[in-house]
Design an enzyme around this catalytic site. Structure first.
Site, PDB file in Angstrom:
ATOM      1  CD  GLU A 118      -1.928  -2.277   1.499  1.00  0.00           C
ATOM      2  OE1 GLU A 118      -0.825  -2.565   2.026  1.00  0.00           O
ATOM      3  OE2 GLU A 118      -2.815  -3.115   1.318  1.00  0.00           O
TER       4      GLU A 118
ATOM      5  CG  HIS B 136     -10.261  -5.699   8.179  1.00  0.00           C
ATOM      6  ND1 HIS B 136      -9.292  -6.183   9.027  1.00  0.00           N
ATOM      7  CD2 HIS B 136      -9.886  -6.093   6.936  1.00  0.00           C
ATOM      8  CE1 HIS B 136      -8.381  -6.834   8.324  1.00  0.00           C
ATOM      9  NE2 HIS B 136      -8.702  -6.801   7.063  1.00  0.00           N
TER      10      HIS B 136
END
Lengths: 331, 454
Positions: free
Chosen positions: B188, B257
């Site tokens: 990322e 998450h």
């Protein structure tokens, strides 16, 4: 580092040598002046001088062609001068004035020139590395054979995103030259205290990226290595790593007391390995130039640096209206 | 003894699916582990394995059936010699078993059926519309912009060959090829930085994060490199790119998450921040985002991906940034929300209507720039305001709105502004706790009762 013989001037013309000499001296005198202005309170914040490392950017810029890009971290004054940016604009940015490259809004660490394809000047250690790969990605996407010189230090070499970038750069065969300027100290931490890796460029092997160590105090060696790396990248073979062994004579920043190394170590480097002195000796011993020729260059550079400093003092501070401009580009 | 085979939940947000294909026929013997059917979820087509052995006595749901709810019996497994007909009626049409996986309940509670837009549509009257999911709308937006501008490309984890972790990029690889639809390693920080460099180099990258939770690894590049460079370069160099992906809580995926980053990114000058609710906004705003010369954080929501809304059938439909949408007009209280928060706002407004309280519902759509004018005009009319968001309460978008309203419409307020937010806790996993951790429609109703003194 042990004393070595001065560089040999094989296959190099007088004009090239004279150019390297002048370009390196320009950086040194500019940085000395910046140090003075800092001491006078005209430059604020952080100011990281490039003195000692001049051969790295001068050698590599000699290997670059029109349209190639460059990006570095915060010790960036030398890179800007070497790629042809105007010393007046650079110095005026250091003093935070309207005439600076970023109109006073970037400062020493954050300067850019789209025209010269100099993409900063980044204050976050390591963050410029994936950005450099992205510039190379754009060149490849657009079907050009241009390359991007992505400079970072031995300190940045321990940041994780460097290795994320190595992986992507090799995976997609991006035309990027990773230049590790190993000046032996990440701020006050020596390379030996930061890693057990015997060399930094060899880490590229884990990703299949070739590379080599280069004597960064020898501008001709840097130029030769740069030529090789550029050829590799332009041929579409993907990235290349140059670990350029160099040395900074000054502290990390202006406020660094430099207790992490001895004065002798610095002195020895200056006396035995100085990049500018090496070229000077080549010019003189090879009868390419006389003392007077070189003095003329010195005088010219001093004048240009003084001109830049005068400009940087006289240029006004940015108008207060500048506070709220350049936040967004017009949609 | 006959055993029912139930429609499985094959993703955290799956509420229903399509029984694409039966791979076993009635009368065939089935062993545990055999693939008996293919089921299309909201994310992908999945193979469905038998967990018991026996004979496929009767298929209850024929192949090709769409919208089969999770836990619906789809077939009956019998033992040798047993009759399927005898077994089937014994099990009722009511399938819900206490031990069954239960993503259905929290997902439903969080996402009531979307209501049709009442006010100020972004397209001319009389324009033909069609129902489209948010997922399809996002895909169409990217495809249209990629057709329009060769410099637009998308990169991210599983965006190409896998067709998108949430199927948002489905079909893009086929149309645009691997040069422009790029699978990346799990990296990322790297792709965010590489995207910034590509934008500096003149391209228009779309960087997809599988979720914005993972973008925490990349936030330095988003904030320090993408958002600040235009300013630091004195206007020389901008960063025209989009960071997009699902944001906030999905269902039952736990603390790491399930975070909403709306307030985080909205904090940053130089950044534009979009958080759409409807499919038409998702499409129109994403097209605007791709064309914008600035870095845009585009916050989607996994639960909304599968929701359908009217989307105008137009050649080039865009929605401008900085313009809130009034979903429902009202006189008594202003409900301000954005993204999935709108589901609570709309559901609350509908319930309030039955009580005789007329709520005006405003969808901010973009958080930076934020259309506070529309909010202030509404508050000056209703004199009351409740904000709704799923993010954490400290430093919330609602906090900022409260300050703006206090400064600019203080004399119009008949009650303090109330911020309904997610709770000040990491997201728990347990279904009941998760439901409590999010904002609830009941809390919105309670807040409205408080500000209206009813």
């Amino acid at each position: 580092m042990a004393a070595r013989k001065p560089a040999r001037a094989a296959n190099v013309s007088r004009d090239e040598l004279m150019q390297y000499y002048a370009d390196m001296l320009m950086i040194r005198r500019f940085e000395e002046k910046a140090g003075q202005l800092y001491g006078m309170g005209l430059i604020g914040g952080f100011c990281h001088l490039y003195i000692g490392q001049e051969a790295v950017v001068v050698g590599l810029e000699a290997a670059a062609e029109e349209g190639d890009s460059r990006i570095t971290t915060y010790r960036d004054h030398g890179h800007m001068l070497a790629c042809g940016m105007d010393p007046k604009g650079v110095m005026a940015e250091l003093t935070g004035r309207e005439g600076g490259y970023s109109r006073g809004k970037g400062g020493s660490m954050h300067m850019f020139s789209k025209e010269k394809r100099f993409y900063g000047g980044h204050g976050i250690v390591g963050a410029n590395v994936p950005i450099g790969a992205g510039l190379a990605f754009a060149d490849k996407y657009n079907g050009t054979d241009r390359v991007t010189f992505t400079y970072f230090g031995d300190g940045a070499a321990n940041q994780g995103q460097v290795y994320e970038t190595y992986n992507m750069a090799m995976l997609w065969e991006l035309p990027v030259i990773f230049v590790i300027e190993n000046n032996r100290y990440a701020m006050g931490t020596s390379v030996q205290r930061a890693t057990k890796s015997p060399s930094l460029w060899e880490r590229g092997a884990a990703y299949g990226i070739p590379g080599e160590e280069v004597d960064g105090m020898d501008v001709l060696a840097v130029k030769a290595a740069g030529d090789k790396a550029v050829k590799h990248c332009r041929a579409g073979k993907g990235p290349y790593i140059l670990e350029v062994m160099t040395y900074r004579y000054r502290g990390h920043s202006m406020s660094d007391p430099a207790k992490y190394r001895t004065r002798d170590e610095v002195q020895k480097m200056r006396e035995e390995r100085d990049a500018i002195e090496q070229v000077r000796q080549l010019l003189l011993t090879g009868k390419h130039a006389t003392e007077d020729d070189l003095k003329a260059i010195d005088r010219d550079i001093k004048a240009r640096v003084n001109e830049a400093a005068d400009f940087a003092r006289e240029s006004p501070e940015p108008d207060v209206s500048e506070l709220m401009t350049d936040i967004y580009a017009e949609a | 003894m006959a055993t029912e085979i139930l429609m499985p939940a094959l993703s955290p947000t799956m509420e229903e699916g399509t029984l694409a294909k039966w791979l076993k026929r009635e009368g065939e013997t089935v062993s545990a582990g055999d693939i008996i059917a293919e089921i299309e979820t909201d994310k992908a087509t999945m193979e469905f394995e038998a967990v018991d052995e026996g004979i496929l006595g009767r298929i209850l749901i024929p192949e090709g059936t769409e919208g089969v709810k999770v836990n619906t019996p789809i077939a009956v497994l019998v033992e040798d010699g047993e009759s399927a007909d005898a077994a089937a009626p014994a099990s009722a049409p009511e399938p819900a078993k206490t031990e069954a996986p239960a993503p259905k309940a929290p997902a439903e509670a969080k996402a009531p059926a979307p209501a049709a837009a009442k006010m100020e549509p972004d397209w001319p009257e009389g324009t033909e519309t069609r129902k489209q999911t948010v997922r399809e709308a996002l895909r169409d937006a990217m495809a249209e912009e990629m057709r329009r501008d060769a410099g637009v490309f998308i990169m991210g984890e599983e965006v190409a060959e896998y067709q998108g972790a949430y199927k948002v990029t489905q079909g893009l690889l086929d149309e645009f090829g691997a040069k422009r639809v790029i699978d990346t390693p799990i990296t990322e920080h790297g792709i965010a930085g590489l995207g910034v460099g590509a934008a500096f180099g003149g391209l228009k990258p779309i960087v997809e994060f599988m979720t914005f939770n993972f973008a925490m690894q990349a936030i330095d590049q988003i904030v320090n490199s993408a958002a600040k460079t235009l300013y630091m370069s004195g206007g020389q160099m901008g960063c025209p790119m989009v960071f997009r992906g699902p944001n906030g809580a999905a269902a039952r995926v736990g603390a790491q998450h399930s975070q909403c980053y709306a307030a985080w990114y909205a904090h940053i000058p130089g950044m534009k921040v979009v958080m759409p609710y409807s499919a038409s906004d998702a499409k129109g705003l994403l097209k605007t985002a791709i064309r914008d010369p600035n870095p845009v954080v585009f916050l989607e929501n996994e639960i909304l991906y599968g929701k359908s809304f009217d989307v105008p059938v137009m050649e080039d439909f865009t929605v401008p940034f900085g313009k809130a949408r009034i979903w429902r007009e009202g006189m008594d209280v202003t409900l301000v929300s954005f993204g999935i928060g709108m589901t609570y706002a709309i559901e609350a407004a509908e319930k309030l209507a039955t009580e005789g309280i007329s709520a005006e519902v405003i969808d901010l759509r973009t958080l930076r720039p934020m259309d506070t004018d529309t909010v202030l005009a509404s508050v000056r009319k209703t004199n009351r305001c409740v904000t709704i968001e799923e993010g954490f309460p400290v430093g919330a978008i609602g906090n900022h709105l409260s300050a703006v309203i206090m400064e600019q419409a203080f004399d119009y307020l008949d009650a303090p502004v109330i911020n309904c937010t997610g709770k000040d806790v990491p997201m728990p996993y347990a279904a009941n706790l998760e439901k409590l951790a999010l904002v609830t429609t009941e809390e919105v109703l309670a807040a409205v009762h408080k500000v209206t003194y009813r």
